[in-house]
Scaffold this motif. Structure first.
Motif, short mmCIF file in Angstrom:
data_model
loop_
_atom_site.label_atom_id
_atom_site.label_comp_id
_atom_site.label_asym_id
_atom_site.label_seq_id
_atom_site.Cartn_x
_atom_site.Cartn_y
_atom_site.Cartn_z
N VAL A 20 9.89 4.88 19.90
CA VAL A 20 9.84 3.44 20.20
C VAL A 20 8.38 2.99 20.26
O VAL A 20 8.02 1.91 19.76
CB VAL A 20 10.59 3.13 21.51
CG1 VAL A 20 10.35 1.70 21.97
CG2 VAL A 20 12.08 3.39 21.35
N ALA A 30 14.89 -0.04 13.08
CA ALA A 30 15.69 -1.25 13.31
C ALA A 30 16.59 -1.57 12.12
O ALA A 30 17.25 -2.62 12.12
CB ALA A 30 14.76 -2.42 13.58
N LYS A 65 22.14 -0.04 14.57
CA LYS A 65 20.80 0.15 14.01
C LYS A 65 20.56 1.65 13.85
O LYS A 65 21.20 2.47 14.52
CB LYS A 65 19.75 -0.42 14.96
CG LYS A 65 20.02 -1.84 15.43
CD LYS A 65 19.45 -2.83 14.47
CE LYS A 65 19.56 -4.25 15.00
NZ LYS A 65 19.18 -5.24 14.04
N LEU A 114 18.24 3.40 15.02
CA LEU A 114 17.87 4.04 16.29
C LEU A 114 19.08 4.26 17.21
O LEU A 114 19.09 5.21 17.99
CB LEU A 114 16.80 3.19 17.01
CG LEU A 114 16.11 3.87 18.19
CD1 LEU A 114 15.43 5.18 17.80
CD2 LEU A 114 15.08 2.93 18.83
N LEU A 123 21.35 3.60 23.26
CA LEU A 123 20.27 2.64 23.02
C LEU A 123 20.80 1.27 23.40
O LEU A 123 21.66 0.74 22.71
CB LEU A 123 19.89 2.70 21.53
CG LEU A 123 18.44 2.38 21.17
CD1 LEU A 123 18.15 0.92 21.29
CD2 LEU A 123 17.46 3.18 22.04
N SER A 148 19.70 -3.12 21.44
CA SER A 148 19.23 -2.80 20.08
C SER A 148 18.77 -4.01 19.28
O SER A 148 17.99 -3.85 18.35
CB SER A 148 20.24 -1.99 19.27
OG SER A 148 21.49 -2.01 19.80
N ILE A 204 14.93 -4.06 19.05
CA ILE A 204 14.12 -2.94 18.55
C ILE A 204 12.96 -3.43 17.69
O ILE A 204 11.83 -2.95 17.83
CB ILE A 204 14.98 -1.96 17.70
CG1 ILE A 204 16.07 -1.32 18.56
CG2 ILE A 204 14.10 -0.86 17.08
CD1 ILE A 204 17.07 -0.50 17.76
N ASN A 205 13.26 -4.39 16.82
CA ASN A 205 12.23 -4.77 15.84
C ASN A 205 11.24 -5.80 16.38
O ASN A 205 10.36 -6.24 15.65
CB ASN A 205 12.88 -5.30 14.55
CG ASN A 205 13.63 -6.59 14.82
OD1 ASN A 205 13.84 -6.95 15.97
ND2 ASN A 205 14.04 -7.27 13.76
N ILE A 225 13.67 -1.80 25.56
CA ILE A 225 15.05 -1.36 25.34
C ILE A 225 15.28 -0.14 26.23
O ILE A 225 14.36 0.25 26.97
CB ILE A 225 15.31 -1.04 23.85
CG1 ILE A 225 14.25 -0.08 23.31
CG2 ILE A 225 15.30 -2.33 23.03
CD1 ILE A 225 14.43 0.26 21.85
#
Ligand SMILES: O=P(O)(O)OC[C@H]1O[C@](O)(COP(=O)(O)O)[C@@H](O)[C@@H]1O
Ligand SMILES: [Mg+2]
Ligand SMILES: [Mg+2]
Length: 332
Positions: free
Chosen positions: A33, A43, A56, A58, A102, A105, A108-109, A114
């Motif tokens: 991350v 992502a 995603k 992840l 996770l 999510s 993430i990007n 998170i």
């Protein structure tokens, strides 16, 4: 041989191996991350889970890593947001792990915190039955938050412990115990769903928004991160209230959050930190999941704020329909 990621002291002996394995994976996730796009397409959308949520890369990477790491830790049953059914890890294991590998999510990007949410309970002979019980069976629950620092906040049923990841040592170091502050003036709710909420929820939020001119007689601030872990961590640090109520949208009758691997673990933690967690009216830890991925409305945080939400559900129709100016019962 796994590295030692968390001190044995303070962790009940039968849970140490599973806690150490969870921490081991969390160290790797924190790394990934932290590297963001440099760690690859974390992502990237790669499909949907059985609950219909976008998966995603992840999400799946984290789920695989946690499931794999449970081998040899005493875990028999593994239930995950990312898996339709319960998996058997070790027929001789005495424990069961529920996990949201996770959480948050959608963030993430965009470099927003998170996390991972988990709970541990004794394993029954049947995997699914193990998880379809109320929260009184939980031995431990907690979350990892992958933020500017990575932290583990966990309860073993005797208060709450907090550990911070020392990135240099690759190990979690215990810090001060966390209790939810009794005074706070922040609420968190996805206000874009206002028109879909039931009247008691609207009335509660209307009165917060009315601030010093409304029946509450004080101003509030609002937050919405869209990461349950990040909202929980903020409430652990400085109090407040979080609401994800059921609403009129199709599929949202019981809100969005899942009882087994999101709400019950957070509820156990919040109660151990002196707060409360309800469905709006009833204690979350008393709810019996109707299925592995069942949802429940969720309201948690500072105890008296959570109690206040349930009093709005007891108000007569005329009161919850009234504009705040007329809501006489709550005037100070
Ligand atoms: O899309 P919304 O209404 O903002 O919902 C956000 C909520 O959904 C969640 O992201 C669900 O968790 P997942 O990311 O594990 O599916 C919570 O963390 C968060 O509280
Ligand atoms: Mg989640
Ligand atoms: Mg998730």
């Amino acid at each position: 041989m796994q590295e030692i990621r968390i001190p044995r002291g303070g962790v009940p002996a039968p849970l140490w191996q599973v806690m150490n394995a969870l921490c081991d994976v969390a160290v790797g996730l924190s790394d990934a991350v932290g590297r963001g796009p440099l760690a690859g397409q974390l992502a990237a959308n790669i499909g949907h889970n059985t609950d219909g949520d976008q998966q995603k890369a992840l999400d799946v990477l984290a789920d695989d890593a946690f499931a794999h790491a449970m081998q040899g830790t005493g875990v028999r049953w593994y239930a995950s947001e990312e898996r339709e059914t319960v998996n058997e890890i070790d027929v001789n294991g005495a424990l069961a792990l529920a996990i949201d590998p996770l959480d948050g999510s959608s963030n993430i990007n965009c470099n927003v915190s998170i996390g991972t949410i988990f709970s541990i309970q004794p394993a029954l002979d049947d995997g699914t039955e193990t998880f379809l019980r109320d929260g009184s069976h939980l031995l431990a629950s907690g979350y990892f938050i992958y933020g500017p620092h990575t932290a583990l906040v966990v309860t073993f049923g005797d208060g709450v412990r907090q550990y911070i990841l020392d990135r240099v040592e690759g190990a979690f170091v215990e810090t001060e115990t966390t209790m939810i502050p009794p005074e706070a003036s922040e609420f968190a709710i996805n206000a874009s769903n206002y028109r879909h909420w039931a009247k008691p929820v609207r009335a509660y939020i209307d009165d917060c928004l009315a601030g010093s001119e409304g029946p509450r007689g004080k101003n509030f601030n609002m937050r919405w991160v869209a990461s349950l872990v990040a909202e929980t961590h903020r409430i652990m640090c400085r109090g407040g209230i979080f609401l994800y109520p059921g609403d009129e949208r199709k599929g949202y009758e019981n809100g969005r959050l899942r009882l087994v691997y999101e709400c019950a673990p957070i509820a156990f933690l919040v109660e151990q930190a002196g707060g409360k967690a309800t469905t709006g009216t009833a204690r979350v830890l008393s709810q019996i999941p109707t299925s592995l991925h069942a949802r429940t409305p969720m309201v948690f945080g500072t105890a008296d704020k959570v109690d206040r939400v349930s009093t709005y559900h007891d108000l007569p129709e005329t009161e919850v329909s009234a504009l705040f100016g007329n809501r006489g019962l709550f005037r100070a």
